[in-house]
Design a protein around this motif. Structure first.
Motif, PDB file in Angstrom:
ATOM      1  N   ALA A 251       0.811  -1.215   0.000  1.00  0.00           N
ATOM      2  CA  ALA A 251       0.000   0.000   0.000  1.00  0.00           C
ATOM      3  C   ALA A 251       0.847   1.270   0.000  1.00  0.00           C
ATOM      4  O   ALA A 251       0.510   2.269  -0.647  1.00  0.00           O
ATOM      5  CB  ALA A 251      -0.927  -0.006   1.224  1.00  0.00           C
ATOM      6  N   VAL A 252       1.966   1.229   0.701  1.00  0.00           N
ATOM      7  CA  VAL A 252       2.791   2.438   0.876  1.00  0.00           C
ATOM      8  C   VAL A 252       3.686   2.732  -0.325  1.00  0.00           C
ATOM      9  O   VAL A 252       3.921   3.902  -0.665  1.00  0.00           O
ATOM     10  CB  VAL A 252       3.656   2.308   2.159  1.00  0.00           C
ATOM     11  CG1 VAL A 252       4.721   3.413   2.232  1.00  0.00           C
ATOM     12  CG2 VAL A 252       2.770   2.349   3.401  1.00  0.00           C
ATOM     13  N   LEU A 253       4.201   1.692  -0.984  1.00  0.00           N
ATOM     14  CA  LEU A 253       5.284   1.876  -1.963  1.00  0.00           C
ATOM     15  C   LEU A 253       5.035   2.969  -3.003  1.00  0.00           C
ATOM     16  O   LEU A 253       5.864   3.877  -3.139  1.00  0.00           O
ATOM     17  CB  LEU A 253       5.607   0.554  -2.655  1.00  0.00           C
ATOM     18  CG  LEU A 253       6.709   0.641  -3.720  1.00  0.00           C
ATOM     19  CD1 LEU A 253       8.024   1.135  -3.108  1.00  0.00           C
ATOM     20  CD2 LEU A 253       6.915  -0.707  -4.398  1.00  0.00           C
ATOM     21  N   PRO A 254       3.950   2.946  -3.774  1.00  0.00           N
ATOM     22  CA  PRO A 254       3.825   3.978  -4.812  1.00  0.00           C
ATOM     23  C   PRO A 254       3.744   5.391  -4.236  1.00  0.00           C
ATOM     24  O   PRO A 254       4.218   6.346  -4.859  1.00  0.00           O
ATOM     25  CB  PRO A 254       2.533   3.592  -5.551  1.00  0.00           C
ATOM     26  CG  PRO A 254       1.814   2.672  -4.634  1.00  0.00           C
ATOM     27  CD  PRO A 254       2.835   1.991  -3.797  1.00  0.00           C
ATOM     28  N   HIS A 255       3.172   5.543  -3.044  1.00  0.00           N
ATOM     29  CA  HIS A 255       3.052   6.868  -2.430  1.00  0.00           C
ATOM     30  C   HIS A 255       4.407   7.371  -1.933  1.00  0.00           C
ATOM     31  O   HIS A 255       4.713   8.556  -2.044  1.00  0.00           O
ATOM     32  CB  HIS A 255       2.043   6.813  -1.283  1.00  0.00           C
ATOM     33  CG  HIS A 255       0.664   6.426  -1.722  1.00  0.00           C
ATOM     34  ND1 HIS A 255      -0.185   7.293  -2.371  1.00  0.00           N
ATOM     35  CD2 HIS A 255       0.008   5.236  -1.631  1.00  0.00           C
ATOM     36  CE1 HIS A 255      -1.315   6.674  -2.646  1.00  0.00           C
ATOM     37  NE2 HIS A 255      -1.223   5.420  -2.208  1.00  0.00           N
ATOM     38  N   ALA A 256       5.212   6.462  -1.383  1.00  0.00           N
ATOM     39  CA  ALA A 256       6.550   6.860  -0.940  1.00  0.00           C
ATOM     40  C   ALA A 256       7.404   7.292  -2.131  1.00  0.00           C
ATOM     41  O   ALA A 256       8.163   8.275  -2.047  1.00  0.00           O
ATOM     42  CB  ALA A 256       7.225   5.700  -0.203  1.00  0.00           C
ATOM     43  N   ILE A 257       7.280   6.578  -3.236  1.00  0.00           N
ATOM     44  CA  ILE A 257       8.020   6.952  -4.444  1.00  0.00           C
ATOM     45  C   ILE A 257       7.524   8.294  -4.967  1.00  0.00           C
ATOM     46  O   ILE A 257       8.306   9.149  -5.411  1.00  0.00           O
ATOM     47  CB  ILE A 257       7.864   5.866  -5.525  1.00  0.00           C
ATOM     48  CG1 ILE A 257       8.410   4.537  -5.028  1.00  0.00           C
ATOM     49  CG2 ILE A 257       8.613   6.280  -6.803  1.00  0.00           C
ATOM     50  CD1 ILE A 257       9.834   4.574  -4.559  1.00  0.00           C
ATOM     51  N   SER A 258       6.204   8.500  -4.903  1.00  0.00           N
ATOM     52  CA  SER A 258       5.632   9.771  -5.335  1.00  0.00           C
ATOM     53  C   SER A 258       6.186  10.924  -4.499  1.00  0.00           C
ATOM     54  O   SER A 258       6.502  11.996  -5.030  1.00  0.00           O
ATOM     55  CB  SER A 258       4.101   9.709  -5.200  1.00  0.00           C
ATOM     56  OG  SER A 258       3.520  10.972  -5.449  1.00  0.00           O
ATOM     57  N   TYR A 259       6.338  10.705  -3.201  1.00  0.00           N
ATOM     58  CA  TYR A 259       6.871  11.743  -2.313  1.00  0.00           C
ATOM     59  C   TYR A 259       8.298  12.112  -2.710  1.00  0.00           C
ATOM     60  O   TYR A 259       8.661  13.296  -2.747  1.00  0.00           O
ATOM     61  CB  TYR A 259       6.841  11.245  -0.865  1.00  0.00           C
ATOM     62  CG  TYR A 259       7.321  12.259   0.142  1.00  0.00           C
ATOM     63  CD1 TYR A 259       6.441  13.179   0.708  1.00  0.00           C
ATOM     64  CD2 TYR A 259       8.663  12.308   0.531  1.00  0.00           C
ATOM     65  CE1 TYR A 259       6.889  14.123   1.636  1.00  0.00           C
ATOM     66  CE2 TYR A 259       9.114  13.241   1.450  1.00  0.00           C
ATOM     67  CZ  TYR A 259       8.222  14.145   1.994  1.00  0.00           C
ATOM     68  OH  TYR A 259       8.667  15.094   2.899  1.00  0.00           O
ATOM     69  N   ASN A 260       9.093  11.110  -3.025  1.00  0.00           N
ATOM     70  CA  ASN A 260      10.508  11.357  -3.312  1.00  0.00           C
ATOM     71  C   ASN A 260      10.788  11.727  -4.774  1.00  0.00           C
ATOM     72  O   ASN A 260      11.891  12.170  -5.095  1.00  0.00           O
ATOM     73  CB  ASN A 260      11.336  10.121  -2.955  1.00  0.00           C
ATOM     74  CG  ASN A 260      11.631  10.038  -1.471  1.00  0.00           C
ATOM     75  OD1 ASN A 260      11.731  11.047  -0.790  1.00  0.00           O
ATOM     76  ND2 ASN A 260      11.757   8.824  -0.956  1.00  0.00           N
ATOM     77  N   ALA A 261       9.816  11.525  -5.651  1.00  0.00           N
ATOM     78  CA  ALA A 261      10.032  11.671  -7.099  1.00  0.00           C
ATOM     79  C   ALA A 261      10.770  12.952  -7.502  1.00  0.00           C
ATOM     80  O   ALA A 261      11.702  12.898  -8.324  1.00  0.00           O
ATOM     81  CB  ALA A 261       8.696  11.563  -7.830  1.00  0.00           C
ATOM     82  N   PRO A 262      10.415  14.126  -6.974  1.00  0.00           N
ATOM     83  CA  PRO A 262      11.101  15.348  -7.424  1.00  0.00           C
ATOM     84  C   PRO A 262      12.602  15.354  -7.126  1.00  0.00           C
ATOM     85  O   PRO A 262      13.365  16.072  -7.793  1.00  0.00           O
ATOM     86  CB  PRO A 262      10.393  16.462  -6.638  1.00  0.00           C
ATOM     87  CG  PRO A 262       9.073  15.893  -6.242  1.00  0.00           C
ATOM     88  CD  PRO A 262       9.334  14.439  -6.001  1.00  0.00           C
ATOM     89  N   GLU A 328       8.664  16.407   5.720  1.00  0.00           N
ATOM     90  CA  GLU A 328       7.808  17.510   6.153  1.00  0.00           C
ATOM     91  C   GLU A 328       6.440  16.948   6.544  1.00  0.00           C
ATOM     92  O   GLU A 328       5.889  16.081   5.854  1.00  0.00           O
ATOM     93  CB  GLU A 328       7.663  18.539   5.022  1.00  0.00           C
ATOM     94  CG  GLU A 328       8.997  19.131   4.575  1.00  0.00           C
ATOM     95  CD  GLU A 328       8.866  19.971   3.316  1.00  0.00           C
ATOM     96  OE1 GLU A 328       7.795  19.886   2.672  1.00  0.00           O
ATOM     97  OE2 GLU A 328       9.816  20.687   2.985  1.00  0.00           O
ATOM     98  N   ARG A 329       5.888  17.477   7.617  1.00  0.00           N
ATOM     99  CA  ARG A 329       4.698  16.857   8.182  1.00  0.00           C
ATOM    100  C   ARG A 329       3.486  16.914   7.257  1.00  0.00           C
ATOM    101  O   ARG A 329       2.763  15.911   7.081  1.00  0.00           O
ATOM    102  CB  ARG A 329       4.324  17.488   9.533  1.00  0.00           C
ATOM    103  CG  ARG A 329       3.286  16.646  10.268  1.00  0.00           C
ATOM    104  CD  ARG A 329       2.832  17.267  11.573  1.00  0.00           C
ATOM    105  NE  ARG A 329       2.067  16.315  12.362  1.00  0.00           N
ATOM    106  CZ  ARG A 329       0.794  15.981  12.109  1.00  0.00           C
ATOM    107  NH1 ARG A 329       0.157  16.515  11.081  1.00  0.00           N
ATOM    108  NH2 ARG A 329       0.172  15.094  12.888  1.00  0.00           N
ATOM    109  N   ALA A 330       3.199  18.063   6.670  1.00  0.00           N
ATOM    110  CA  ALA A 330       1.972  18.200   5.878  1.00  0.00           C
ATOM    111  C   ALA A 330       1.918  17.199   4.715  1.00  0.00           C
ATOM    112  O   ALA A 330       0.926  16.467   4.565  1.00  0.00           O
ATOM    113  CB  ALA A 330       1.816  19.635   5.375  1.00  0.00           C
ATOM    114  N   PRO A 331       2.977  17.124   3.867  1.00  0.00           N
ATOM    115  CA  PRO A 331       2.901  16.135   2.789  1.00  0.00           C
ATOM    116  C   PRO A 331       2.961  14.695   3.279  1.00  0.00           C
ATOM    117  O   PRO A 331       2.368  13.801   2.653  1.00  0.00           O
ATOM    118  CB  PRO A 331       4.098  16.484   1.900  1.00  0.00           C
ATOM    119  CG  PRO A 331       5.011  17.299   2.742  1.00  0.00           C
ATOM    120  CD  PRO A 331       4.138  18.013   3.714  1.00  0.00           C
ATOM    121  N   ILE A 332       3.663  14.440   4.409  1.00  0.00           N
ATOM    122  CA  ILE A 332       3.689  13.080   4.953  1.00  0.00           C
ATOM    123  C   ILE A 332       2.298  12.692   5.459  1.00  0.00           C
ATOM    124  O   ILE A 332       1.830  11.557   5.262  1.00  0.00           O
ATOM    125  CB  ILE A 332       4.728  12.951   6.081  1.00  0.00           C
ATOM    126  CG1 ILE A 332       6.152  12.990   5.493  1.00  0.00           C
ATOM    127  CG2 ILE A 332       4.517  11.667   6.882  1.00  0.00           C
ATOM    128  CD1 ILE A 332       6.494  11.815   4.603  1.00  0.00           C
TER     129      ILE A 332
END
Length: 349
Positions: A251-262, A328-332
């Motif tokens: 469940a977490v993997l694609p969202h964690a990658i999305s967070y780090n993508a930039p 950062e808390r808000a995006p996490i």
């Protein structure tokens, strides 16, 4: 080429079909006479199979292993081991081995890949903490594809994505290197192509063999470099909210990658190239893969409550792992909300 360090982990691997029959030879190599067999309650049948291969020459079967390696279960198992002698389930086997010095032969029955890591995650007082030590790494791993043939397709899918997560984070780890990157991409590719085939035809030995090979490579990656936000979030959700291990990683993997993508453009390109149907977009490729695997993607489906999101965000920010993008808390919190809801990952979070 940039300067880098590569420290391979020592260990012996026996890979193939029917390789469980080589267990007596591996036991002899370690000069052990009667090993203790570890399993979960659901693996008792396989533990009995090990006993049969060893012609009954075991110290006993401890069948109370459970996810997230609770410290109280380890305490009980250690006393059992001390009373009966040297060990099998991966996390518990590691915990016993590092506490007692007993040798550890690991026989994986899923595709998670943790058998190839010197990392132990243990849960106590509602928190899951990890530590790394070369002594935690199992001395021998026996991969027998025959033992995975009856693994349910849902668990095959989620444990395989769990392994993919190990390799994905290795691509952008602070101490990554070209050797680990090659293993990571090969492991991701092997699993991303074989897992959908297993879901469609669970009896495909070639697909299961390829998945087991991919899990080996992905686990090796995690065992060689550091972890980042994906694993921190999974340890938070698993250890503090008792969510199932492999399903949480999925469940977490694609969202964690999305967070780090930039912050990881090169790793995103490499990941996209390794995933089928990505069309050059790694997040799209992961979303398509999870759709093919027919897995549940919402933490709410596994028991997490919406009111737990803020607590999870606070825990994730405490003692944060190194990450290529600042935490950062808000995006996490938004990431965790999307994980809770089971929403598809965004191209960028």
């Amino acid at each position: 080429m940039d300067t880098f360090e590569y420290n391979p982990n020592p260990g012996r691997v026996v890979f193939g079909s029917g390789t469980l029959q080589k267990l007596p030879d591996e036991i002899s190599r370690l000069q052990v006479k009667a090993p203790l067999v570890l399993s979960t309650p659901h693996q008792v049948g396989q533990a009995e199979r090990v006993k049969e291969v060893l012609k009954g020459q075991i110290a006993g079967i401890f069948s109370e292993a459970t996810m997230h390696t609770p410290a109280n279960v380890t305490d009980k198992a250690v006393e059992y081991a001390k009373a009966r002698g040297p060990t099998r389930t991966i996390g518990l086997g590691k915990a016993i081995s590092i506490r007692t010095g007993l040798p550890h032969i690991c026989i994986p029955t899923t595709y998670a890949g943790s058998e190839m890591t010197p990392i132990l995650g243990e849960t106590a007082d509602g928190l899951k903490k990890t530590r790394s030590d070369p002594k935690i790494l199992p001395g021998t791993v026996i991969y027998d594809v025959d033992l995975t043939m009856t693994l349910p397709t849902a668990m095959s899918a989620t444990s395989g994505v769990n392994a993919i997560a190990h390799a994905v984070e290795a691509l952008y780890a602070r101490n990554t290197n070209p050797i680990i990157n090659m293993m990571a991409l090969e492991g991701i590719r092997a699993l991303a192509y074989s897992l959908p085939e297993i879901v469609e035809d669970s009896s495909s030995q070639s697909a299961r063999s390829k998945a087991l090979y991919g899990a080996w490579l992905c686990g090796t990656c995690l065992g060689s470099v550091g972890m980042s936000i994906h694993h921190k979030l999974c340890h938070t959700l698993g250890g503090s909210f008792n969510l199932p291990h492999a399903e949480t990683h999925t469940a977490v993997l694609p969202h964690a990658i999305s967070y780090n993508a930039p912050s990881i453009p090169e790793a995103m390109k490499q990941l996209a190239d390794a995933l089928p149907d990505s069309n050059g977009d790694a997040i799209h490729g992961l979303n398509v893969l999870l759709d093919k695997l027919k897995v549940k993607r919402g933490a709410k489906d596994f028991g997490m409550k919406e009111e737990d999101i803020d607590k999870a965000a606070d825990i994730a920010l405490a003692n944060a792992y190194w990450n290529p993008r600042p935490i950062e808390r808000a995006p996490i919190r938004e990431l965790l909300r999307r994980v809770w809801a089971g929403e598809p990952a965004l191209a960028n979070l």
